[in-house]
Design a protein around this motif. Sequence first.
Motif, PDB file in Angstrom:
ATOM      1  N   LEU A 170       0.885  -1.170  -0.008  1.00  0.00           N
ATOM      2  CA  LEU A 170      -0.054   0.003  -0.004  1.00  0.00           C
ATOM      3  C   LEU A 170       0.785   1.234  -0.115  1.00  0.00           C
ATOM      4  CD1 LEU A 170      -2.839  -1.094   2.559  1.00  0.00           C
ATOM      5  CD2 LEU A 170      -3.310  -0.336   0.087  1.00  0.00           C
ATOM      6  N   GLU A 195       1.098   4.037  -2.979  1.00  0.00           N
ATOM      7  CA  GLU A 195       0.949   5.488  -2.758  1.00  0.00           C
ATOM      8  C   GLU A 195       2.013   6.623  -2.976  1.00  0.00           C
ATOM      9  OE1 GLU A 195      -0.890   8.868  -1.147  1.00  0.00           O
ATOM     10  OE2 GLU A 195      -1.789   6.813  -1.339  1.00  0.00           O
ATOM     11  N   LYS A 213      -9.829   7.788  -1.889  1.00  0.00           N
ATOM     12  CA  LYS A 213      -9.787   6.726  -0.533  1.00  0.00           C
ATOM     13  C   LYS A 213     -11.109   6.379  -0.069  1.00  0.00           C
ATOM     14  CE  LYS A 213      -5.414   8.347   0.432  1.00  0.00           C
ATOM     15  NZ  LYS A 213      -4.594   9.500   0.511  1.00  0.00           N
ATOM     16  N   CYS A 248     -11.870   3.210  -1.323  1.00  0.00           N
ATOM     17  CA  CYS A 248     -10.752   2.100  -1.228  1.00  0.00           C
ATOM     18  C   CYS A 248     -11.436   1.352   0.041  1.00  0.00           C
ATOM     19  CB  CYS A 248      -9.292   2.699  -0.678  1.00  0.00           C
ATOM     20  SG  CYS A 248      -8.719   3.540  -1.978  1.00  0.00           S
ATOM     21  N   LEU A 294      -3.452   4.069   3.926  1.00  0.00           N
ATOM     22  CA  LEU A 294      -3.339   4.460   2.669  1.00  0.00           C
ATOM     23  C   LEU A 294      -3.147   5.904   2.493  1.00  0.00           C
ATOM     24  CD1 LEU A 294      -2.827   3.657  -0.340  1.00  0.00           C
ATOM     25  CD2 LEU A 294      -5.044   4.028  -0.883  1.00  0.00           C
TER      26      LEU A 294
END
Length: 197
Positions: free
Chosen positions: A58, A62, A74, A77, A93
């Motif tokens: 992750l 990023e 996000k 996500c 994240l």
Amino acid sequence: MSRWRPVTSGVPQGSVLGTVLFNIFVGDVGSGTEFADDTKLCGVVDMLEGRDAIQRDLDRLERWVCVNSMKFNKAKCKVLHVGWGNPKHKYKLGGEWLESQQCALAAQKANHILGCIKRSVTSRSREVILPLYSALVRPHREYCIQLCSPQHRKDTDVLERVRRRATKMIRGLEYISCKDGLRELGLVQPGEEKAAG
């Protein structure tokens, strides 16, 4: 005819070459599996090393996003935990915690179906509502319980509210306690007597 425009990031949508350019653009992501504009990242987490490996992936995603002047949505996500006794680790994240929302999503879908039943079926008799609930709503709720094995109170509460809402839809059960309504309808599973209140 359209004029030429500089593209500083991303891929022009709707073009013939859009798909090819997108694949070239995301070809160096490395972690996960890309589907159009979605990325799936998965792994087995049976020890802390597995959790750390997913978090590293992750973090790598990023960094890739930052280098390429992009960003993840996000809000879209999600974390999906599968299996009994899963420790349900949390992941970040870009400095924000990702939530596991599978119970909330299952309850949302079940509540949506209950709403459709309420709007489209005029009868509120047990003989009509209970079979509809059992065939259309209950499988979503029970699938989540079997798949996720909710261990947190907030997860079990959100799933329980689906059953309570279904009970209140039936004529004659609107004003009795949820526990009594569930028992009356035969919706209390063995070992659930205490939780049904």
